[in-house]
Design a protein around this motif. Sequence first.
Motif, short mmCIF file in Angstrom:
data_model
loop_
_atom_site.label_atom_id
_atom_site.label_comp_id
_atom_site.label_asym_id
_atom_site.label_seq_id
_atom_site.Cartn_x
_atom_site.Cartn_y
_atom_site.Cartn_z
N THR A 60 15.75 -10.76 -30.90
CA THR A 60 16.78 -10.00 -30.15
C THR A 60 16.22 -9.51 -28.82
N LEU A 61 14.93 -9.14 -28.83
CA LEU A 61 14.28 -8.71 -27.59
C LEU A 61 14.06 -9.90 -26.65
N LEU A 62 13.66 -11.05 -27.22
CA LEU A 62 13.43 -12.25 -26.40
C LEU A 62 14.71 -12.77 -25.76
N SER A 63 15.83 -12.62 -26.48
CA SER A 63 17.12 -13.10 -25.94
C SER A 63 17.51 -12.36 -24.65
N LYS A 64 17.05 -11.11 -24.51
CA LYS A 64 17.33 -10.36 -23.28
C LYS A 64 16.54 -10.91 -22.08
N TYR A 65 15.39 -11.56 -22.38
CA TYR A 65 14.51 -12.04 -21.32
C TYR A 65 14.45 -13.56 -21.26
N SER A 66 15.52 -14.21 -21.70
CA SER A 66 15.56 -15.68 -21.61
C SER A 66 15.70 -16.08 -20.14
N PRO A 67 15.03 -17.17 -19.73
CA PRO A 67 15.05 -17.55 -18.30
C PRO A 67 16.43 -17.99 -17.82
N GLU A 68 16.57 -18.02 -16.52
CA GLU A 68 17.86 -18.39 -15.90
C GLU A 68 18.20 -19.84 -16.17
N GLY A 84 23.67 -11.56 7.95
CA GLY A 84 22.67 -10.74 8.67
C GLY A 84 22.03 -9.68 7.80
N ASP A 85 22.43 -9.57 6.53
CA ASP A 85 21.82 -8.61 5.61
C ASP A 85 20.56 -9.22 5.01
N ASN A 86 19.45 -8.54 5.16
CA ASN A 86 18.19 -9.02 4.58
C ASN A 86 18.04 -8.49 3.14
N VAL A 87 18.79 -9.10 2.26
CA VAL A 87 18.75 -8.70 0.86
C VAL A 87 17.68 -9.53 0.15
N LYS A 88 16.72 -8.84 -0.43
CA LYS A 88 15.66 -9.53 -1.17
C LYS A 88 16.06 -9.60 -2.64
N SER A 89 16.11 -10.81 -3.15
CA SER A 89 16.47 -11.01 -4.57
C SER A 89 15.19 -11.30 -5.35
N LYS A 90 14.82 -10.36 -6.19
CA LYS A 90 13.64 -10.54 -7.03
C LYS A 90 13.97 -11.46 -8.21
N LYS A 91 12.94 -12.17 -8.64
CA LYS A 91 13.11 -12.99 -9.84
C LYS A 91 13.25 -12.06 -11.04
N PRO A 92 14.18 -12.33 -11.91
CA PRO A 92 14.33 -11.44 -13.08
C PRO A 92 13.16 -11.60 -14.05
N LEU A 93 12.90 -10.54 -14.80
CA LEU A 93 11.84 -10.60 -15.83
C LEU A 93 12.26 -11.58 -16.93
N THR A 94 11.45 -12.59 -17.12
CA THR A 94 11.79 -13.62 -18.12
C THR A 94 10.59 -13.96 -18.98
N VAL A 96 8.04 -5.82 -19.80
CA VAL A 96 9.32 -5.46 -20.43
C VAL A 96 9.96 -4.33 -19.64
N LYS A 97 11.28 -4.25 -19.65
CA LYS A 97 12.01 -3.18 -18.97
C LYS A 97 11.75 -1.84 -19.67
N GLN A 98 12.02 -0.77 -18.96
CA GLN A 98 11.75 0.58 -19.47
C GLN A 98 12.54 0.89 -20.74
N GLN A 99 13.76 0.39 -20.80
CA GLN A 99 14.62 0.68 -21.94
C GLN A 99 14.16 -0.02 -23.23
N ASP A 100 13.40 -1.13 -23.09
CA ASP A 100 12.96 -1.90 -24.26
C ASP A 100 11.51 -1.65 -24.64
N LYS A 101 10.87 -0.66 -24.00
CA LYS A 101 9.43 -0.47 -24.24
C LYS A 101 9.13 0.06 -25.63
N ASN A 102 9.99 0.90 -26.17
CA ASN A 102 9.76 1.43 -27.53
C ASN A 102 9.82 0.33 -28.58
N ALA A 103 10.83 -0.52 -28.45
CA ALA A 103 10.99 -1.64 -29.40
C ALA A 103 9.81 -2.61 -29.30
#
Length: 533
Positions: free
Chosen positions: A315-323, A342-352, A424-431
Amino acid sequence: MSQENIYKPFFQELDDNNNIRTQILDLTEELERVNKRLDSELHKIHLTKPDLPTICENAKQHIPELVKLYSKIFNLIPENEFYRYNYSFAFSYRDTVRYLALISFLKEGRLITKEEILETILDTTTKKNGKGRIDVQDYLLGLTFLSNELSRFCVNSMRSQNFEICKRINTFLNELNGGFKLLNFKNNTLRKRYDSLKYDLKKVEEVMYDINKFSKLVEMSSKQARQKKNQPKKQKGKGKRKGKKKQKKVDKFAKVYSKQKKAVPVRDLYQVMRWPKYIKIQRQRKVLMKRLRVPPAINQFTNTLERNTAYQLFTLLSKYSPETKKQKKTRLQKVAESKVIGDNVKSKKPLTVKYGINHVTSLVERKKAKLVIIAHDVDPIELVVWLPALCRKMGVPYCIVKGKARLGKVVHKKTATALVLTDVKQQDKNAFAKIIDICMPKFNDNVETRTKWGGGVLSSKARKAIEKNLESSQLSKKLMQEQKIRERIIKEKLEQQRLEEEAQKKKEEEAKNGKPEADKTEDKKDTKKQSKK
């Protein structure tokens, strides 16, 4: 204005509301008692031969009590505040709907409307004031409760062979189900109750099927009885006509399996069946892994995570499945559009999750991996056999999980040998911390799995042979012991015989000489005593 002046009207309003609620609750208790009396009267329909009109009349005698109570309740409720106090007497309201609907069905064979229920419940004064009201949900729920009662009534009436009532119930419930299908229910209590209505209808349909079957059997038996009556009786004394016997019809294309022209008997062809090659290999491999002595490096892959912890992990791995390709395309497209504007929006790679055996090894060697997940059924096993040792050396927690296909599903592939979680994201650190606490003692710090050999399990045939050998060896030991005991007994008997023979010979010699040796010794003792005196 002071605070007391502000809050004074609120206190009074709250007290009024509480008083109204308590009065309504007292009246609902009385309502429930009346409903129970109604239920006990209407429950008589389930008897073997019920008198329906008398039951309905007896039940109607309790309606004036209901009228008094409901008129009091509606007079207590202020205008436009029906839904504020509705929940306190809603359950008893549904019960009354059910009982009134059942009475109308038994008497007239039709569904009672919402307006008719209000007319029967309310008195003239409340009707004029327009205070009486019934909620749609309560009305519909009452009808669903009615279906439960009718399905039971249908079964009981079938037992007493009152088939007309069963047909009426079937038509009524079909019409009710058709009406409910038109409504759009969301996932709430009405939806669940509608499911119960469908089950009741199914039960009634099964009863109708049994009735039709029974009626057909009765018709068949009556026809046979009529035919027997119409047939002329055979005259006695006249014998049967002699003639050729009628030959049985033989199918020309039927296969003949023997000289007697009998069909082949049914046999269990499980062992004779030709299984596909991959199934054969699977089974042979499984047997070999049991029989052969498996070294600890390979045997450690049989020690896998438990079901519950594996479920938490996946269940935890399913949250971090790659794009997927589509998701990546849309993300990059948005970045490109922002650059054009003209907006310099930086898109970070998601945690996978990271995958690929080379990538996994590099992450473990650089100590960037937080958790390594290895599949237990990798083929060839040499691809992964060294990875647990590397994880232990680098101090990276790892776990072995059932199913390379299950790991592949996380990464949008057919199979995957190993996966890595780098962060891992902050919300999933306990699990995540809980999973690591389970994995460390079971895999990293477990010395038993590193030293334990696997396999060496004999087949049932071999075990039986060994047991036979043991039994035979035990028997031989018993026989040897018995033989030794016999030999010892024989030796003792022989010695006894020899001693007896020697004693007999001595006696014979003494008899020849005159006196026995014992008498001589006594004489010598007497002479010595006399000399001393």
